[in-house]
Design a protein around this motif. Sequence first.
Motif, PDB file in Angstrom:
ATOM      1  N   ALA A  88      58.560  80.517  46.922  1.00  0.00           N
ATOM      2  CA  ALA A  88      57.939  81.451  45.978  1.00  0.00           C
ATOM      3  C   ALA A  88      57.852  82.845  46.571  1.00  0.00           C
ATOM      4  O   ALA A  88      58.009  83.842  45.859  1.00  0.00           O
ATOM      5  N   VAL A  89      57.602  82.944  47.885  1.00  0.00           N
ATOM      6  CA  VAL A  89      57.555  84.251  48.548  1.00  0.00           C
ATOM      7  C   VAL A  89      58.915  84.944  48.464  1.00  0.00           C
ATOM      8  O   VAL A  89      59.003  86.140  48.161  1.00  0.00           O
ATOM      9  N   VAL A  90      59.976  84.192  48.737  1.00  0.00           N
ATOM     10  CA  VAL A  90      61.323  84.787  48.660  1.00  0.00           C
ATOM     11  C   VAL A  90      61.619  85.248  47.242  1.00  0.00           C
ATOM     12  O   VAL A  90      62.125  86.367  47.025  1.00  0.00           O
ATOM     13  N   THR A  91      61.309  84.410  46.259  1.00  0.00           N
ATOM     14  CA  THR A  91      61.575  84.773  44.861  1.00  0.00           C
ATOM     15  C   THR A  91      60.753  85.986  44.453  1.00  0.00           C
ATOM     16  O   THR A  91      61.270  86.926  43.836  1.00  0.00           O
ATOM     17  N   ALA A  92      59.468  85.978  44.819  1.00  0.00           N
ATOM     18  CA  ALA A  92      58.601  87.101  44.462  1.00  0.00           C
ATOM     19  C   ALA A  92      59.025  88.373  45.197  1.00  0.00           C
ATOM     20  O   ALA A  92      59.079  89.457  44.606  1.00  0.00           O
ATOM     21  N   GLY A  93      59.337  88.242  46.487  1.00  0.00           N
ATOM     22  CA  GLY A  93      59.795  89.408  47.239  1.00  0.00           C
ATOM     23  C   GLY A  93      61.081  89.964  46.690  1.00  0.00           C
ATOM     24  O   GLY A  93      61.289  91.188  46.653  1.00  0.00           O
ATOM     25  N   LEU A  94      61.965  89.061  46.258  1.00  0.00           N
ATOM     26  CA  LEU A  94      63.241  89.509  45.686  1.00  0.00           C
ATOM     27  C   LEU A  94      63.017  90.318  44.416  1.00  0.00           C
ATOM     28  O   LEU A  94      63.716  91.311  44.174  1.00  0.00           O
ATOM     29  N   THR A  95      62.048  89.918  43.605  1.00  0.00           N
ATOM     30  CA  THR A  95      61.779  90.685  42.382  1.00  0.00           C
ATOM     31  C   THR A  95      61.289  92.099  42.713  1.00  0.00           C
ATOM     32  O   THR A  95      61.688  93.070  42.070  1.00  0.00           O
ATOM     33  N   VAL A  96      60.431  92.206  43.731  1.00  0.00           N
ATOM     34  CA  VAL A  96      59.944  93.537  44.118  1.00  0.00           C
ATOM     35  C   VAL A  96      61.092  94.383  44.642  1.00  0.00           C
ATOM     36  O   VAL A  96      61.237  95.563  44.300  1.00  0.00           O
ATOM     37  N   VAL A  97      61.926  93.784  45.482  1.00  0.00           N
ATOM     38  CA  VAL A  97      63.047  94.519  46.078  1.00  0.00           C
ATOM     39  C   VAL A  97      64.016  94.992  45.002  1.00  0.00           C
ATOM     40  O   VAL A  97      64.446  96.155  44.988  1.00  0.00           O
ATOM     41  N   ILE A  98      64.369  94.101  44.075  1.00  0.00           N
ATOM     42  CA  ILE A  98      65.305  94.475  43.013  1.00  0.00           C
ATOM     43  C   ILE A  98      64.712  95.582  42.149  1.00  0.00           C
ATOM     44  O   ILE A  98      65.412  96.523  41.753  1.00  0.00           O
ATOM     45  N   ALA A  99      63.425  95.477  41.847  1.00  0.00           N
ATOM     46  CA  ALA A  99      62.783  96.501  41.021  1.00  0.00           C
ATOM     47  C   ALA A  99      62.799  97.854  41.728  1.00  0.00           C
ATOM     48  O   ALA A  99      63.025  98.898  41.100  1.00  0.00           O
ATOM     49  N   LEU A 100      62.568  97.863  43.042  1.00  0.00           N
ATOM     50  CA  LEU A 100      62.540  99.127  43.788  1.00  0.00           C
ATOM     51  C   LEU A 100      63.948  99.684  43.987  1.00  0.00           C
ATOM     52  O   LEU A 100      64.186 100.882  43.791  1.00  0.00           O
ATOM     53  N   VAL A 101      64.880  98.822  44.366  1.00  0.00           N
ATOM     54  CA  VAL A 101      66.262  99.282  44.528  1.00  0.00           C
ATOM     55  C   VAL A 101      66.837  99.696  43.178  1.00  0.00           C
ATOM     56  O   VAL A 101      67.668 100.603  43.091  1.00  0.00           O
ATOM     57  N   GLY A 102      66.358  99.053  42.112  1.00  0.00           N
ATOM     58  CA  GLY A 102      66.822  99.397  40.763  1.00  0.00           C
ATOM     59  C   GLY A 102      66.500 100.821  40.366  1.00  0.00           C
ATOM     60  O   GLY A 102      67.076 101.347  39.405  1.00  0.00           O
ATOM     61  N   LEU A 103      65.602 101.481  41.105  1.00  0.00           N
ATOM     62  CA  LEU A 103      65.323 102.889  40.832  1.00  0.00           C
ATOM     63  C   LEU A 103      66.574 103.748  41.016  1.00  0.00           C
ATOM     64  O   LEU A 103      66.649 104.849  40.476  1.00  0.00           O
ATOM     65  N   ALA A 104      67.545 103.236  41.771  1.00  0.00           N
ATOM     66  CA  ALA A 104      68.798 103.975  41.958  1.00  0.00           C
ATOM     67  C   ALA A 104      69.558 104.139  40.651  1.00  0.00           C
ATOM     68  O   ALA A 104      70.356 105.071  40.496  1.00  0.00           O
ATOM     69  N   VAL A 105      69.312 103.221  39.699  1.00  0.00           N
ATOM     70  CA  VAL A 105      69.998 103.302  38.414  1.00  0.00           C
ATOM     71  C   VAL A 105      69.645 104.589  37.685  1.00  0.00           C
ATOM     72  O   VAL A 105      70.445 105.134  36.912  1.00  0.00           O
ATOM     73  N   VAL A 106      68.460 105.103  37.941  1.00  0.00           N
ATOM     74  CA  VAL A 106      68.012 106.331  37.280  1.00  0.00           C
ATOM     75  C   VAL A 106      68.858 107.524  37.704  1.00  0.00           C
ATOM     76  O   VAL A 106      69.019 108.492  36.955  1.00  0.00           O
ATOM     77  N   GLY A 107      69.427 107.465  38.913  1.00  0.00           N
ATOM     78  CA  GLY A 107      70.308 108.529  39.378  1.00  0.00           C
ATOM     79  C   GLY A 107      69.598 109.740  39.943  1.00  0.00           C
ATOM     80  O   GLY A 107      70.157 110.842  39.954  1.00  0.00           O
TER      81      GLY A 107
END
Length: 726
Positions: A279-298
């Motif tokens: 659950a920690v890996v899954t939850a951490g992955l969601t946070v990481v993807i959400a933060l790295v996803g900020l790159a989509v904004v450009g």
Amino acid sequence: MALLLSRLGAFSHRHRLAVVLVWLLVLLGGGVGAATLAGTTSSTFSIPGQESTTALDLIEEDFGAGGNGATARVVVQSPDGSPLTAGTNAAALADLVADLGQLPGVVSASDPLDPAAPAVNPDQTIAYSTVAYTEPVGGVTVEEQDALVAAVDDARGTGLTVEIGGEALTEPVAIGGIGEAAGVLVALVILAITYGTLVTAGMNLLTAVVGVGVGIMGITIATGFLDLSSTTSALAGMLGLAVGIDYALFIISRYRQELRRGSTVGTAVSTAVGTAGSAVVTAGLTVVIALVGLAVVGIPFLTQMGIAAAGTIVVAVLVALTLVPAVLAFLGRRTLPRTQRTAPAETGDAPARGRGFLAGWVTAVTRHRVVALLTAVVALGVIAVPFFSMQTTLVQAMPENSTQARAEQLLAAGFGEGFNGPLTVLFEGSGAAEAAAGAREGIAGLTDVVAVTAPIPNADDTAALLTVVPQSGPATQATETLVADLRAQLADVGGVDTYVTGSTAVSVDVSESLDAALPVYLVLVVGLALVLLVLVFRSLLVPLVGVLGFLLTIGASLGATVAVFQWGWLADAIGVPSTGPLLSLAPILVIGILFGLAMDYQIFLVSRMHEAHSHGTAASEAVRRGFRQAAPVVVTAALIMFSVFAGFFTGDEATIKTIAFALATGILVDAFVVRMVVVPAALALLGERAWWLPRWLSWLPQLDVEGSALERRADSAPEPVGAGAR
């Protein structure tokens, strides 16, 4: 994943000393690197390719690279309304300018009474000197700032009112102040109450500090090679500390549960990392993807913030999966209170001690599910109402009691509100000065324009500058409208290229870009949440409930933030220094961070419900049983995270203060309303339909967050006698 992580937990248990030493070496190496390789940070935000940013680069090319250093604006007001241009006032002002020019790090200090470039108001009661430094914004040392403040204090002894504005007093965002320390202390108290032993609470906190320390030092090293924002470290530290404590809490809680069930230390460590660690890996992955996803904004500075914070989250996850189990192996059964170390083993379904209130809570919520669901949704909807009037800007008001705020007030009184946010117009091309002169009258006729300076050409007459002084302040809607009107007016100027820039125009451009990116990013994270939760729970309706709950959290969090920081509700009571539009990057950062945290709670809470249902428990009873097992840990985690965020709220940095308030509010709403009321009420209302998955989606992989593979392995291959015992 559960099997792989359980093997990692077993490895950390067997090689506990080596794991601890490796992390200590990483921490020591990071400290050495941070001390020797650190660079400066930036406190400005801009987006390459926008009109205002392009114009700044062109101005540097056409008019030289001067003026790249930080500046201070020393504002002087005469006593009793007497003129500054004569008598003792003029002498005191001349002495002040001379002293300013001799300060360490200062290149020049302008004379307000210079006939060639006067800087005094028509009444001759308010003037200002521009003090230029060699170092860039954020690079002026504390010693140089102290020298400036001392010179101003000496000038005040002559009877003049003297205040300091500008960028030179900008300080890097500090981590580890009194507020942050208080937040960590509160987290320690909550952990001690939860565990019933100070040793376990201290271990939990210490491992989280190691993780956030490694992450922050990595960011500090990166400043020597990259131009990072001054808020990057504080944001990463705030988030890394909160999730680091929580992730360790989840694994330690499961480890203690396994010990109470009679498992040996080695087995308990392996099982805890395999189940809670999944659950920690899954939850951490969601946070990481959400933060790295900020790159989509450009937007580069937002991308840097997201990646830096995501890196700290990765470190927190690695610490939870390796260092925490290694330290647990050293502590053994000492992680339990003394009274539980020799107590008889509990059965698998035995409720943990002290859960009477939460058991009664979930029973009441699921029994009156319609009333509970409607009440929660309506209440959160009301709190979210201010969100629809949200305004954003990059121009943040200074604290009302600061010398910077008093300097701005003096300048506004002497030269008008718009003097604190002038607009610069660049004309590029042959005959730029003539084009600027021809456009000057039309610009002066625009609404909200107070003055337009004469054109300033460059050396070869290929560029010219006009300064436009608005009537309104830099953070007002009227000035934003003026920027648009000015650009529309200049579109008709032929033969040359025109650009509108200046700090106010940059703020308008960045705010518009962020506001436009906000709904796109929200759709991105909502879509990601749906996909992730479908994979975790193999259901369509459970993810839908989780995502709708997340939207309620975002609305209430940003709604409360607008009400306090923009409208001023309860601002004085909770210590908000000034009110006005929200910082432009705050909403999108809050959405990204809260998305990850909300999914953390959703996964930890609903996975126990899913586990109970997959073992044959009826849907309603599975909701109640899973809630009783997971809710105490989620409540503790939310209180800890709230304490950490609230600690950062006590600081002076406007960016961090706004984000910390929004996150602290969002955590309270998500954990105690959405996950404790909306989710159990909605799942109880849906019943068996909540776990329905269409046949055409049966091919989806099983992430096994609950650790079912570990149970099957345990049933088929009993643990050897004495394995992992201590």
